[in-house]
Design a protein around this motif. Sequence first.
Motif, short mmCIF file in Angstrom:
data_model
loop_
_atom_site.label_atom_id
_atom_site.label_comp_id
_atom_site.label_asym_id
_atom_site.label_seq_id
_atom_site.Cartn_x
_atom_site.Cartn_y
_atom_site.Cartn_z
N SER A 71 1.08 -1.20 -0.38
CA SER A 71 -0.04 0.19 0.26
C SER A 71 0.97 1.80 -0.28
N GLY A 72 0.31 2.74 -0.31
CA GLY A 72 0.91 3.97 -0.34
C GLY A 72 1.87 4.02 1.30
N THR A 73 1.57 3.65 1.87
CA THR A 73 2.76 3.61 3.34
C THR A 73 4.21 2.40 2.80
N TYR A 98 -0.83 11.65 8.77
CA TYR A 98 0.01 10.85 7.37
C TYR A 98 2.12 11.47 7.72
N ARG A 101 3.22 9.24 10.52
CA ARG A 101 3.11 8.29 10.33
C ARG A 101 4.58 8.66 9.47
N VAL A 145 3.59 16.25 3.56
CA VAL A 145 2.82 15.89 3.28
C VAL A 145 1.71 17.10 2.33
N CYS A 147 -1.56 16.46 0.51
CA CYS A 147 -2.95 16.91 1.11
C CYS A 147 -2.96 16.12 2.29
N THR A 149 -4.13 13.29 4.31
CA THR A 149 -6.05 13.12 3.80
C THR A 149 -6.47 13.27 5.57
N ASP A 174 4.74 13.52 -0.08
CA ASP A 174 3.81 12.23 0.21
C ASP A 174 2.79 12.67 -1.25
N MET A 176 0.34 11.19 -1.82
CA MET A 176 -0.86 10.26 -2.04
C MET A 176 -2.09 9.96 -2.80
N SER A 177 -2.65 11.07 -1.66
CA SER A 177 -4.58 11.73 -1.77
C SER A 177 -4.36 13.02 -3.46
N LYS A 200 -6.23 5.75 -5.20
CA LYS A 200 -6.39 6.93 -4.84
C LYS A 200 -7.40 7.62 -5.52
C1 LIG Z 1 -4.08 6.80 1.49
C2 LIG Z 1 -2.18 7.71 2.15
C3 LIG Z 1 -1.84 7.24 2.48
C4 LIG Z 1 -1.34 6.15 2.81
O1 LIG Z 1 -1.55 5.44 3.69
P1 LIG Z 1 -2.52 3.44 2.81
O2 LIG Z 1 -3.03 2.82 4.03
O3 LIG Z 1 -0.81 2.88 3.31
O4 LIG Z 1 -2.61 2.93 1.28
C5 LIG Z 1 -0.22 8.03 2.95
N1 LIG Z 1 -0.41 9.45 2.98
C6 LIG Z 1 -0.93 9.43 2.13
C7 LIG Z 1 -1.57 11.24 2.62
C8 LIG Z 1 -2.97 9.39 2.50
O5 LIG Z 1 -3.84 9.63 1.73
#
Ligand SMILES: *Cc1c(COP(=O)(O)O)cnc(C)c1O
Length: 385
Positions: A71-73, A98, A101, A145, A147, A149, A174, A176-177, A200
């Motif tokens: 996944s993204g993480t 995030y 994280r 990051v 956006c 989320t 990041d 991701m979103s 996403k």
């Molecule tokens: C969704 C997201 C992630 C990654 O999450 P996963 O659950 O590992 O896919 C990381 N950063 C942001 C800003 C996200 O929206």
Amino acid sequence: MNCRLPNSSDPLLFTPGPLTTSRTVKEAMLRDAGSWHFEFNERVKWIRERLLSIADLSRSDGWEAVLLQGSGTFGVESVFSTSVPPDGKVCVLANGAYGERMGAILGHLRVAHTMLPAPENQVHNLDLLDRALSSDPAITHVAAVHCETTTGILNPIEAIGRVTKRHCLQFVADAMSSFGAIPIDCESGGIDFLISSPNKCLEGVPGFCFVIARRESLLGNEGQERSLSLNLAGQLRGFEKNGQFRYTPPTHTVLAFEQALKEFEAEGGISARGARYQRNHSALLEGMKRLGFKPYLPPSVQSYIITAFHCPADPRFEFSEFYRRLSDEGFIIYPGKLGCANTFRIGNIGHIFEADIRALVEAVGEAIETMGVRMGAEAAAEMKS
Ligand SMILES: *Cc1c(COP(=O)(O)O)cnc(C)c1O
């Protein structure tokens, strides 16, 4: 393309992610692909090229797109595992879960880092960053990051990158979103690593992540990576050697993503997708406000990706019941993330359209009515009497 089959039994997901995907994206997975087969490897190659072109970058200018299982993480962790040298140090900007994280990942990797927190309803302060970088010469990387989320706040990613570049450091974003729905200029934004996920704004299914990186930065720490499987430089070398993922690829997910990218292009790319999400967001905001809900963020920093709303103060509002009533009607929303006031969240991204948002808002109105929840002025009047 923008209608769902009437007998579709899947709920609508307002929870990025996973998020709602088109029927045709799901159908693309009804096949078994051999991972050694040239045909599958051609698809992977095509996807890597398309990702660069969506970012308006090219290999000839020194950019690479690398796909990685997980996944993204996993993608975020792979960037730190790959690029931070043994004596490196990362400055992490965090105004939500995030960002936090990223700090947790660095802690696990035993990478030196410093957190630069901001309140969850405020974007990062560039002067603070500038001063932090000036005062700590050990810092080699900055991470932020785009956006966040957690709340839907949109951080000024390119401005952060430019401050980072003034200090000649590497910048990890990041996105991701946001990637695919909000334009990001990696070149002028000083981005060395942009991390995102098929699941996403590009509306694929979960199973892998991707990183768009300057080749120089990606390979700059080669031989000192902190992980075997989350080694992006190794993954790139694998693609270069034989066109393959190093270990078993998520074949079905890759096929779905190929279809998702075709649909992304057919829709009109970043601007069209961003415009649809903006329409979703406006319809959501307008409808929820009409019902008396208050958004958590001020409009100036609110993205059109996801919106956090305050839970109504009336004790008759109980999120778990609210959630269940909506899910009974086929609408799945997001609870708030710990730390972010008392909120719940509704995503605007995925294969969802204004009509879906209006149907959701209607269900929200019915749910609070059935629960007997008093909103805003009504609640205040009741408390006085
Ligand atoms: C969704 C997201 C992630 C990654 O999450 P996963 O659950 O590992 O896919 C990381 N950063 C942001 C800003 C996200 O929206």
